[in-house]
Design an enzyme around this catalytic site. Structure first.
Site, PDB file in Angstrom:
ATOM      1  N   GLY A 158      -2.258   5.868  13.202  1.00  0.00           N
ATOM      2  CA  GLY A 158      -2.112   6.037  11.767  1.00  0.00           C
ATOM      3  C   GLY A 158      -2.755   4.928  10.975  1.00  0.00           C
ATOM      4  N   CYS A 159      -1.947   3.980  10.536  1.00  0.00           N
ATOM      5  CA  CYS A 159      -2.430   2.966   9.606  1.00  0.00           C
ATOM      6  C   CYS A 159      -3.369   1.952  10.250  1.00  0.00           C
ATOM      7  CB  CYS A 159      -1.241   2.270   8.949  1.00  0.00           C
ATOM      8  SG  CYS A 159      -0.251   3.403   7.946  1.00  0.00           S
ATOM      9  N   VAL A 160      -3.211   1.696  11.542  1.00  0.00           N
ATOM     10  CA  VAL A 160      -4.161   0.810  12.232  1.00  0.00           C
ATOM     11  C   VAL A 160      -5.539   1.465  12.274  1.00  0.00           C
ATOM     12  CG1 VAL A 160      -4.769  -0.209  14.458  1.00  0.00           C
ATOM     13  CG2 VAL A 160      -2.444  -0.431  13.579  1.00  0.00           C
ATOM     14  N   THR A 200      -7.122   1.687   8.746  1.00  0.00           N
ATOM     15  CA  THR A 200      -7.539   0.382   8.244  1.00  0.00           C
ATOM     16  C   THR A 200      -8.775  -0.117   8.975  1.00  0.00           C
ATOM     17  OG1 THR A 200      -5.283  -0.186   7.573  1.00  0.00           O
ATOM     18  CG2 THR A 200      -6.804  -2.014   7.947  1.00  0.00           C
ATOM     19  N   LYS A 252       0.830  -1.199   0.000  1.00  0.00           N
ATOM     20  CA  LYS A 252       0.000   0.000   0.000  1.00  0.00           C
ATOM     21  C   LYS A 252       0.865   1.250   0.000  1.00  0.00           C
ATOM     22  CE  LYS A 252      -0.720  -0.034   5.060  1.00  0.00           C
ATOM     23  NZ  LYS A 252      -0.363   1.349   5.434  1.00  0.00           N
TER      24      LYS A 252
END
Length: 207
Positions: A149-151, A154, A117
């Site tokens: 952030g990405c956690v 998502t 990603k």
């Protein structure tokens, strides 16, 4: 924090989603950049990494699918767009930089899905949702980095794509514990179920 949780519940938040019938473990961006001294993304996440490795081991033992994500940019390209402009230190994820590599544990095995990603969410611009649907997966046990952030991105997108996001608090980490705790609180209130490691392992074992 307890008072905040009770206040949120009284306001109609924090309703549990629970696990569905077919879970998978989704490992978000656990790589050398977060555990290597001198890295601009270095964070105190060693305990979270160990907990994530425990989740992966349990999932493999129970034949629960495990998926990994990684960030990768082509040097000199426009990959990542404004995200890279906003966070210049994301340059550590350019192809060839060892900081972008997986750790020894957890790391994907041959045959396990690796989603590459360029933005925070593992769903944005990837085939993740289609692949999960094809496999009949309805629940994601989300572990990894970073919580704020990405956690978070998502988990929020998982909900919006119709998957049950279960964020494993002990197996996620951030550069500051205040960011970690605040984002877990808000995720649990509105977008996901936040579980401790033992509860998450029971979801795997009881499937």
């Amino acid at each position: 924090m307890k008072d905040l949780v009770e206040d949120a519940r009284a306001a109609g938040y924090n309703t549990p989603l629970g696990a569905g019938t077919r879970p998978a473990v989704l490992v978000i961006d656990i790589c050398a950049a977060y555990v290597t001294d001198g890295s601009p993304l270095r964070a105190p996440v060693e305990e979270a990494v160990r907990a994530a490795a425990t989740m992966v081991k349990s999932a493999r033992t129970s034949k629960v699918p495990v998926l990994f994500t990684r960030v990768s940019y082509r040097p000199g390209s426009t990959d990542g767009g404004l995200f890279r402009r906003k966070v210049p230190t994301l340059s550590v994820f350019e192809e060839g930089n060892p900081l972008g590599e997986f750790l020894d544990d957890p790391a994907p095995l041959p045959g396990e899905t690796v989603v590459t990603k360029q933005y925070p969410s593992a769903f944005h611009g990837t085939a993740l949702a289609a692949n999960l649907t094809a496999e009949g997966i309805d629940t994601l046990l989300i572990v990894g980095l970073t919580t704020s952030g990405c956690v978070r991105a998502t988990a929020t997108d998982a909900l919006q794509h119709g998957f049950r996001p279960l964020v494993v608090a002990d197996a996620c980490g951030d550069r500051d514990p205040r960011l970690h705790e605040a984002n877990l609180y808000d995720l649990n209130a509105k977008y996901a179920d936040v579980l401790d490691l033992d509860a998450a392992l029971r979801v795997i074992e009881d499937r």
